[in-house]
Scaffold this active site. Structure first.
Site, PDB file in Angstrom:
ATOM      1  N   LYS A   1      78.096 -75.707  11.350  1.00 33.07           N
ATOM      2  CA  LYS A   1      76.641 -75.919  11.445  1.00 33.07           C
ATOM      3  C   LYS A   1      76.273 -76.351  12.864  1.00 33.07           C
ATOM      4  O   LYS A   1      75.307 -75.876  13.448  1.00 33.07           O
ATOM      5  CB  LYS A   1      76.192 -76.983  10.428  1.00 33.07           C
ATOM      6  CG  LYS A   1      76.238 -76.484   8.980  1.00 33.07           C
ATOM      7  CD  LYS A   1      76.037 -77.603   7.951  1.00 33.07           C
ATOM      8  CE  LYS A   1      76.183 -77.057   6.535  1.00 33.07           C
ATOM      9  NZ  LYS A   1      76.092 -78.083   5.485  1.00 33.07           N
TER      10      LYS A   1
ATOM     11  N   ASP B   1      67.887 -79.958   4.053  1.00 28.97           N
ATOM     12  CA  ASP B   1      68.725 -79.456   2.954  1.00 28.97           C
ATOM     13  C   ASP B   1      67.892 -79.235   1.681  1.00 28.97           C
ATOM     14  O   ASP B   1      68.363 -78.589   0.742  1.00 28.97           O
ATOM     15  CB  ASP B   1      69.825 -80.470   2.624  1.00 28.97           C
ATOM     16  CG  ASP B   1      71.180 -80.068   3.180  1.00 28.97           C
ATOM     17  OD1 ASP B   1      71.431 -78.853   3.295  1.00 28.97           O
ATOM     18  OD2 ASP B   1      71.977 -80.969   3.491  1.00 28.97           O
TER      19      ASP B   1
ATOM     20  N   GLN C   1      76.438 -84.408   4.808  1.00 31.54           N
ATOM     21  CA  GLN C   1      77.320 -83.449   4.134  1.00 31.54           C
ATOM     22  C   GLN C   1      77.839 -84.042   2.819  1.00 31.54           C
ATOM     23  O   GLN C   1      78.313 -85.171   2.776  1.00 31.54           O
ATOM     24  CB  GLN C   1      78.485 -83.068   5.063  1.00 31.54           C
ATOM     25  CG  GLN C   1      79.340 -81.932   4.558  1.00 31.54           C
ATOM     26  CD  GLN C   1      78.610 -80.586   4.462  1.00 31.54           C
ATOM     27  OE1 GLN C   1      77.678 -80.309   5.200  1.00 31.54           O
ATOM     28  NE2 GLN C   1      79.053 -79.742   3.542  1.00 31.54           N
TER      29      GLN C   1
HETATM   30  N1  GUN Z   1      78.010 -79.535   0.484  1.00 31.86           N
HETATM   31  C1  GUN Z   1      78.125 -78.278   0.006  1.00 31.86           C
HETATM   32  N2  GUN Z   1      77.031 -77.548   0.318  1.00 31.86           N
HETATM   33  C2  GUN Z   1      76.218 -78.370   1.017  1.00 31.86           C
HETATM   34  C3  GUN Z   1      74.949 -78.174   1.624  1.00 31.86           C
HETATM   35  O1  GUN Z   1      74.317 -77.108   1.581  1.00 31.86           O
HETATM   36  N3  GUN Z   1      74.450 -79.268   2.272  1.00 31.86           N
HETATM   37  C4  GUN Z   1      75.098 -80.453   2.322  1.00 31.86           C
HETATM   38  N4  GUN Z   1      74.500 -81.456   2.959  1.00 31.86           N
HETATM   39  N5  GUN Z   1      76.278 -80.659   1.760  1.00 31.86           N
HETATM   40  C5  GUN Z   1      76.824 -79.608   1.118  1.00 31.86           C
END
Ligand code: GUN
Length: 292
Positions: A52, A119, A96
């Protein structure tokens, strides 16, 4: 059968954002910024977060990764989130998931400012989605809708069958496709592992969205001819012909199901790359909402 190329669309979106950020830089404006918070050393999470952050850098977005100890307390983590809630250089915050067991995920998600919730996990974002108000939509569902849009797939009045009811994919994509908008306005069925006969539902799908988490679960006898298939799965299966000893497959048995499909997303290279593209796009949106 037409392949839905998520890799190509995702790089188109990144290029579009990159051009907009270059314009901002030329005029001496602040650029959008994303703060990613990673707690502990879960290998998959480390890979996701660094990918990311790399994508932010590629398009000229500001990016910071806060790598925190697995032993951090809930209060200390909230304090760090609050720092970014106030920071004008960071318009999007992501924590995350999953978090270590001693930390309450709901509490952490709720501590992120809804204006920076790129998110789309905050209950305010989820609530706005359900009542059809403009909001941050979580990235995988937003990416799926973007693919339908860019391939001009007619969704109006179509029967969308979602398999899976997770908070990250199943529930938000069902709500998104239900909205009275272009590239939505569908009739939506959500089914899941408790269904007595899943194929009763999947066979009725004009558009099938598989977010089950089981390798190659959807077989060709479970779909009708001409179905549009969106495969959200990312599963590792053993593959001795591959030097790594495994390969990545989706929730759909691609070989056989693609023969009956009008459109289908491959795995890898379908929905997956769209998730990061939409994260960047949501960060840009937060930047605009916050006034730069
Ligand atoms: N863990 C798995 N997928 C995601 C996501 O799209 N965002 C976040 N913050 N954590 C995740």
């Amino acid at each position: 059968m037409q392949l839905i190329d998520g890799k190509k669309i995702s790089s188109e979106i990144k290029n579009e954002l990159k051009l907009q950020i270059e314009e901002l830089k030329k005029t001496g404006k602040n650029v959008p910024g994303l703060a990613a918070i990673l707690v502990g050393d879960n290998p998959a999470s480390q890979i996701y977060v660094s990918s990311k952050s790399k994508s932010c850098q590629e398009i000229g977005m500001r990016s910071i990764v806060e790598k925190l100890s697995v032993n951090i307390s809930e209060d200390e983590l909230i304090e760090i989130i609050n720092k970014y809630n106030e920071d004008k250089n960071y318009h999007g915050i992501l924590v995350q998931l999953p978090l270590p067991k001693h930390i309450n995920e709901d509490k952490i998600i709720e501590s992120i400012s809804p204006q920076k919730d790129i998110d789309g996990f905050h209950p305010i974002s989820v609530g706005n989605l359900v009542i059809g108000k403009e909001t941050f939509v979580s990235c995988t569902p937003a990416g799926i809708q973007e693919l339908l849009k860019r391939y001009e797939i007619d969704t109006q009045g179509k029967h969308v069958v979602v398999v899976g009811r997770s908070n990250i994919v199943g529930k938000p994509i069902a709500n998104l496709m239900l909205q009275k908008n272009r590239f939505a306005n569908s009739v939506v069925t959500v089914c899941h592992s408790a269904a007595k006969d899943l194929s009763y539902f999947t066979k009725q799908a004009d558009i099938l969205i598989a977010a089950i988490g089981q390798a190659e679960f959807i077989k060709s006898d479970m779909v009708k001819d001409g179905v549009v298939v969106i495969d959200v799965g990312i599963n590792r299966i053993e593959d001795n012909t591959n030097p790594k000893g495994y390969k990545i497959v989706g929730d759909v048995a691609f070989e056989e199901v693609s023969k009956k499909s009008s459109y289908i997303t491959p795995v890898p290279g379908g929905v997956g790359p769209m998730t990061i593209a939409m994260l960047l796009s949501n960060t840009f949106k937060a930047y605009k909402i916050l006034g730069g």
